[in-house]
Write an enzyme that holds these catalytic residues in place. Structure first.
Site, short mmCIF file in Angstrom:
data_model
loop_
_atom_site.label_atom_id
_atom_site.label_comp_id
_atom_site.label_asym_id
_atom_site.label_seq_id
_atom_site.Cartn_x
_atom_site.Cartn_y
_atom_site.Cartn_z
N HIS A 19 -25.36 34.13 -28.27
CA HIS A 19 -24.21 34.50 -28.62
C HIS A 19 -24.19 36.14 -27.17
CE1 HIS A 19 -24.22 34.06 -32.99
NE2 HIS A 19 -23.52 33.18 -32.51
N LYS A 43 -17.86 29.06 -44.76
CA LYS A 43 -18.62 27.66 -44.92
C LYS A 43 -20.49 28.36 -45.80
CE LYS A 43 -20.01 28.97 -40.82
NZ LYS A 43 -20.18 28.52 -39.38
N ARG A 93 -22.97 24.49 -26.80
CA ARG A 93 -24.44 24.54 -25.94
C ARG A 93 -24.44 22.91 -25.90
NH1 ARG A 93 -25.69 26.64 -32.38
NH2 ARG A 93 -24.11 25.32 -32.42
N SER A 131 -27.69 30.66 -35.03
CA SER A 131 -28.48 31.45 -36.52
C SER A 131 -28.76 30.57 -37.28
CB SER A 131 -26.96 32.72 -36.73
OG SER A 131 -26.06 32.89 -35.22
#
Ligand code: PNS
Length: 174
Positions: A19, A43, A93, A131
């Site tokens: 990030h 989510k 990514r 994360s």
């Protein structure tokens, strides 16, 4: 003179070096970059509270004069129009990110054709960092050193070990 404002939206639970890498790249090409924390993501279970995530992002973005942190709820396109943003910054990514990101970008374009989504690739060193994995590894006692900023590493360890200690103390009381 054009002044281009971009939003970098996300959950950031917690912020990773991926990030931060994207924030740095975004701050180089946009006049102003708003790191926008989604208020009520539905989510997943969040580890850090909104204010904890906000504080981490504020600490991490302090070196960048043209970056600020904000929070938003509701539709991203409505928030973008409220703050006068012309672009949404998102990181890709790997190919696996692409489908979800493409769908979101096209849906946002349908909702507001004036808003462009700009994709950037984080440094390849962070192409496998997420994360979710970071949280899982720390919760299982592994090291994520070098994959997340040091201040996040400290707060993550404090949070996870702190709640472990609290659970152990509660079990002893029973
Ligand atoms: O980092 P994340 O969790 O992948 O970020 C997802 C985020 C916050 C960008 C996305 O969920 C979002 O924009 N939510 C706001 C609600 C919205 O506008 N939904 C329609 C998107 S097409």
């Amino acid at each position: 003179m054009k002044h281009i404002i971009a939003i970098y939206p996300g959950t950031f639970d917690p912020p990773t070096n991926g990030h931060l890498d994207l924030i740095q790249r975004g701050s180089n090409i946009f006049d102003e970059l708003i790191v926008a924390l989604l208020r009520n993501p539905d989510k997943e279970e969040l580890l850090f509270s909104l204010s904890e995530r906000r504080r981490m992002l504020e600490d991490l973005t302090r070196p960048y004069d043209n970056v600020r942190v904000d929070m938003f709820g509701g539709l991203l396109v409505d928030y973008a129009s409220k703050v006068g943003a012309r672009a949404v910054l998102r990181g890709i990514r790997a190919i696996s990110d692409y489908e979800y990101e493409l769908q979101m970008a096209l849906m946002n374009r349908k909702l507001d054709p004036r808003l462009e989504t700009v994709f950037m690739m984080p440094a390849e060193t962070y192409s496998y960092v997420s994360s979710r994995l970071v949280k899982e590894i720390v919760q299982l006692g592994g090291s994520v050193h070098g994959l997340i900023p040091e201040l996040v590493e400290e707060r993550l360890e404090k949070k996870i070990n702190g709640s472990r200690r609290a659970r152990a103390a509660a079990t002893r009381k029973v």
